[in-house]
Design an enzyme around this catalytic site. Structure first.
Site, PDB file in Angstrom:
ATOM      1  N   LYS A  80       0.821  -1.132  -0.009  1.00  5.13           N
ATOM      2  CA  LYS A  80      -0.009   0.021   0.003  1.00  5.13           C
ATOM      3  C   LYS A  80       0.953   1.081   0.041  1.00  5.13           C
ATOM      4  O   LYS A  80       1.724   1.259   0.771  1.00  5.13           O
ATOM      5  CB  LYS A  80      -0.982  -0.079   1.195  1.00  5.13           C
ATOM      6  CG  LYS A  80      -1.981   0.983   1.117  1.00  5.13           C
ATOM      7  CD  LYS A  80      -2.783   0.531   2.550  1.00  5.13           C
ATOM      8  CE  LYS A  80      -4.163   0.963   2.460  1.00  5.13           C
ATOM      9  NZ  LYS A  80      -4.814   0.823   3.885  1.00  5.13           N
TER      10      LYS A  80
HETATM   11  C1  E4P Z   1      -8.223   1.927   3.963  1.00  5.20           C
HETATM   12  O1  E4P Z   1      -7.528   0.947   3.560  1.00  5.20           O
HETATM   13  C2  E4P Z   1      -7.938   2.428   5.337  1.00  5.20           C
HETATM   14  O2  E4P Z   1      -7.338   1.618   5.874  1.00  5.20           O
HETATM   15  C3  E4P Z   1      -9.529   2.757   5.920  1.00  5.20           C
HETATM   16  O3  E4P Z   1     -10.512   2.498   5.220  1.00  5.20           O
HETATM   17  C4  E4P Z   1      -9.474   4.068   6.586  1.00  5.20           C
HETATM   18  O4  E4P Z   1     -10.654   4.178   7.369  1.00  5.20           O
HETATM   19  P1  E4P Z   1     -10.966   5.199   8.392  1.00  5.20           P
HETATM   20  O5  E4P Z   1     -11.441   6.556   7.809  1.00  5.20           O
HETATM   21  O6  E4P Z   1     -12.268   4.788   9.129  1.00  5.20           O
HETATM   22  O7  E4P Z   1      -9.810   5.477   9.355  1.00  5.20           O
END
Ligand code: E4P
Length: 220
Positions: free
Chosen positions: A83
């Site tokens: 990522k």
């Molecule tokens: C995506 O890969 C992120 O880890 C995640 O969806 C972030 O979500 P949040 O806005 O609830 O922290």
């Protein structure tokens, strides 16, 4: 639609993997920090439980160090998906990794223009954050609609739209209506998808009638 779970909690991952509904896992540095274990060990354990893509995020700001981190992470298991953030260095890293045949998830996407860049950089997944856009009064699901329709104009785009920052089941169902490929959701939201009061009420009535009847499926 594929379902990923957005967590680094191994107990939740093991529990939900048993449902047969989990196609992958996404983690981020904030989620990993809560897990309280060495990051590489955590990624290895998650990859052992879920055979689908497991996103592990690089944390360096610069391309050279991102590449070193990615190289370390991708050796952990074949299903590691690197990522990277949607920054110039992140996309440079994405291009390089994709050219090497490594799966990349480009995260922190908040605009259609950014999603076009992620596709051009060869990302396997782009992660638009619907909840965080809703939080600032913008239209998270509107962004999903725009990205899905832009990508559909180009047959050569292989990037999958991975709906992230999901807060409730409506984000999941509306994303499915729009044709998003994947939704990554916190364990709580995946569990909420099962729920309907009429299911509970109907089941209670069926069970009561059955018990009164004395009928059995399995004879003693
Ligand atoms: C995506 O890969 C992120 O880890 C995640 O969806 C972030 O979500 P949040 O806005 O609830 O922290």
């Amino acid at each position: 639609m594929k379902f990923f779970i957005d967590t680094a909690d191994l107990a939740d991952i093991r529990d939900l993997a048993e449902t047969g509904l989990v196609d992958g896992v996404t983690t981020n540095p904030s989620l990993a920090a809560k897990a309280g274990m060495k990051f590489t060990d955590l990624v290895k354990e998650i990859c052992d439980v879920v055979p689908g893509p497991v996103s592990a995020e690089v944390t360096a700001p610069d391309h050279a160090t991102m590449m070193r981190e990615a190289d370390h992470l991708r050796k952990i298991a074949d299903n590691v998906c690197i990522k990277v953030p949607l920054t110039p260095d992140g996309l440079k890293t994405c291009r390089k990794l994709a050219d090497d045949g490594t799966m990349v998830n480009v995260t922190l996407c908040f605009s259609p223009a950014q999603a076009i860049l992620a596709a051009k950089a060869g990302a396997a997944f782009v992660s638009p954050f619907v909840g965080r856009l809703d939080d600032i009064g913008q239209d998270g699901l509107g962004l999903i609609a725009e990205i899905v329709s832009i990508y559909a104009n180009y047959l050569d785009i292989g990037t999958e739209v991975l709906v992230a920052s999901v807060r409730h089941p409506i984000h999941v169902t509306e994303s499915a209506k729009l044709g998003a490929h994947v939704a990554t959701m916190p364990p709580k939201v995946l569990r909420q998808l099962y729920n309907h009061p009429l299911t509970d009420k109907g089941l209670a009535a069926f069970t009561a009638d059955w018990e009164k009847s004395g009928l059995k499926i399995l004879e003693d």
